[in-house]
Write an enzyme that holds these catalytic residues in place. Structure first.
Site, PDB file in Angstrom:
ATOM      1  N   GLY A 144       0.763  -1.127  -0.040  1.00 18.36           N
ATOM      2  CA  GLY A 144      -0.167  -0.109   0.092  1.00 18.36           C
ATOM      3  C   GLY A 144       0.863   1.398  -0.034  1.00 18.36           C
ATOM      4  N   CYS A 145       0.264   2.330  -0.279  1.00 13.60           N
ATOM      5  CA  CYS A 145       0.820   3.648  -0.574  1.00 13.60           C
ATOM      6  C   CYS A 145       1.341   4.198   0.890  1.00 13.60           C
ATOM      7  CB  CYS A 145       0.236   4.816  -1.105  1.00 13.60           C
ATOM      8  SG  CYS A 145      -1.570   4.780  -0.485  1.00 13.60           S
ATOM      9  N   PHE A 146       0.781   4.302   1.767  1.00  9.83           N
ATOM     10  CA  PHE A 146       1.004   4.586   3.287  1.00  9.83           C
ATOM     11  C   PHE A 146       2.341   3.816   3.797  1.00  9.83           C
ATOM     12  CE2 PHE A 146      -2.942   7.451   4.191  1.00  9.83           C
ATOM     13  CZ  PHE A 146      -2.186   8.780   4.129  1.00  9.83           C
ATOM     14  N   ALA A 147       1.992   2.503   3.438  1.00  4.42           N
ATOM     15  CA  ALA A 147       2.831   1.433   4.163  1.00  4.42           C
ATOM     16  C   ALA A 147       4.319   1.597   3.500  1.00  4.42           C
ATOM     17  CB  ALA A 147       2.175   0.005   3.756  1.00  4.42           C
ATOM     18  N   CYS A 149       5.543   4.253   2.083  1.00  3.77           N
ATOM     19  CA  CYS A 149       6.169   5.740   2.514  1.00  3.77           C
ATOM     20  C   CYS A 149       6.756   5.297   3.928  1.00  3.77           C
ATOM     21  CB  CYS A 149       5.325   6.731   2.361  1.00  3.77           C
ATOM     22  SG  CYS A 149       6.209   8.326   2.748  1.00  3.77           S
TER      23      CYS A 149
END
Length: 337
Positions: A144-147, A149
């Site tokens: 995932g994107c947050f994960a 970053c």
């Protein structure tokens, strides 16, 4: 000196009309090692891709199709809603030689590092952590994107001398509206999103499970406090993580720790100043900045949620699986102004 030719491959994108499907198309139609592309969309069958993804006008005359032709595909990208990829695989018999790269959350949260889906083995596709484990028979669960970053912000700390002294990590991260996908919702509507910001899912965001499963391992088990936010912009993530250190540590030593860890990682960039989102937008780069104030270490980071946080990372994973140069098709410039 004999130079060996790299064979081109054929790909298919299931769910090609959404944001991540559109970004895959934008990059793959110019990828040097891609021959044929099938863009699958049940809602837009027979429409030109450029009628839906208008930024591709003049770049391609491809049209969406309803069904995949498995006779001419080497790799399938699943750009389906969360929960739909596993169902699609159950309903379709895919020959084992075809690789799957899933951009949903369906196979991310399995036990380290593989998930058994009948004859398929999915590995969590954070290449900076797991690419040494990729094999030609591996399928990828794209993070995932947050994960992505947050894990890249903290990953070098895991086996460091200070890891045992880090008891709590606090992170606040803000994301653009494209992180919510193309389906209409109250919080992605322009009239609500414009000039507006909101905290959502504090301490219970779905990406926290990924972070705990893949980052916090062995002796690195701090308590993680995550506050996600919705931002008044379309794409990008800016994350700020901080923690207290008991022992004295020099900033240069911490920068050296990160630089050494990421020395062979082509998309990881140390920033001398606090990074802004625009330098990462439209690229597969991850920018990070390190600051120490009193006893607090602050890691500020940014990436494009649709590229390094989704489609760009998926192509990076494809490049590694098929032994292409890792940066193939991903040498793109940010849109700063």
């Amino acid at each position: 000196m004999v130079q060996h030719m790299i064979s081109k491959i054929n790909i298919a994108i299931i769910g090609a009309s959404g944001y991540t499907g559109g970004e895959l198309l934008r990059l793959l139609i110019h990828h040097p090692y891609i021959d044929n592309i099938q863009a699958i969309s049940t809602r837009n069958t027979n429409k030109l891709i450029s009628d839906i993804h208008r930024d591709l006008g003049g770049d391609t005359h491809l049209a969406f199709t309803e069904h995949i032709n498995l006779d001419i595909v080497d790799c399938i990208f699943l750009c389906l809603p969360h929960g739909s990829s596993a169902m699609w695989l159950e309903n379709n018999t895919i020959p084992h030689h075809i690789r799957i790269i899933d951009l949903s959350s369906d196979f991310r949260n399995s036990a380290f590092p593989l998930d058994k889906n009948e004859e398929r083995s999915f590995i969590y596709g954070l290449p900076e952590l797991y690419k040494s484990l990729y094999t030609p028979s591996t399928d990828i669960a794209n993070p995932g994107c947050f994960a992505t970053c947050i894990q890249l912000s903290l990953l070098p700390l895991r086996n460091s001398d200070i890891s045992k002294d880090i008891l709590d990590i606090h992170c606040t991260a803000i994301t653009g509206s494209t992180g919510a996908g193309t389906l209409k919702s109250d919080t992605s509507h322009f009239s609500w999103r414009d000039n507006n910001t909101q905290v959502y899912k504090p301490f219970q965001h779905q990406h926290e499970t990924e972070i705990h499963n893949h980052l916090f391992k062995q002796d690195f088990t701090p308590t993680f406090h995550f506050i996600p936010m919705r931002g008044s912009f379309t794409r990008g993530i800016l994350a700020c993580s901080y923690f207290t250190v008991k022992q004295h540590i020099q900033k240069d030593d911490l920068i050296h720790l990160y630089s050494s860890f990421y020395k062979d990682m082509p998309f990881i960039v140390h920033s001398k100043d606090s990074p802004d989102c625009k330098r990462a937008i439209n690229t597969n780069k991850f920018f990070y900045h390190i600051e120490i104030i009193n006893d607090k270490v602050i890691i500020t980071a940014t990436l494009d949620n649709l590229l390094k946080g989704a489609s760009g990372q998926a192509i990076q994973n494809m490049n590694i699986l098929f032994s292409f140069p890792e940066i193939s098709g991903l040498s793109i410039k940010s849109s700063v102004y």
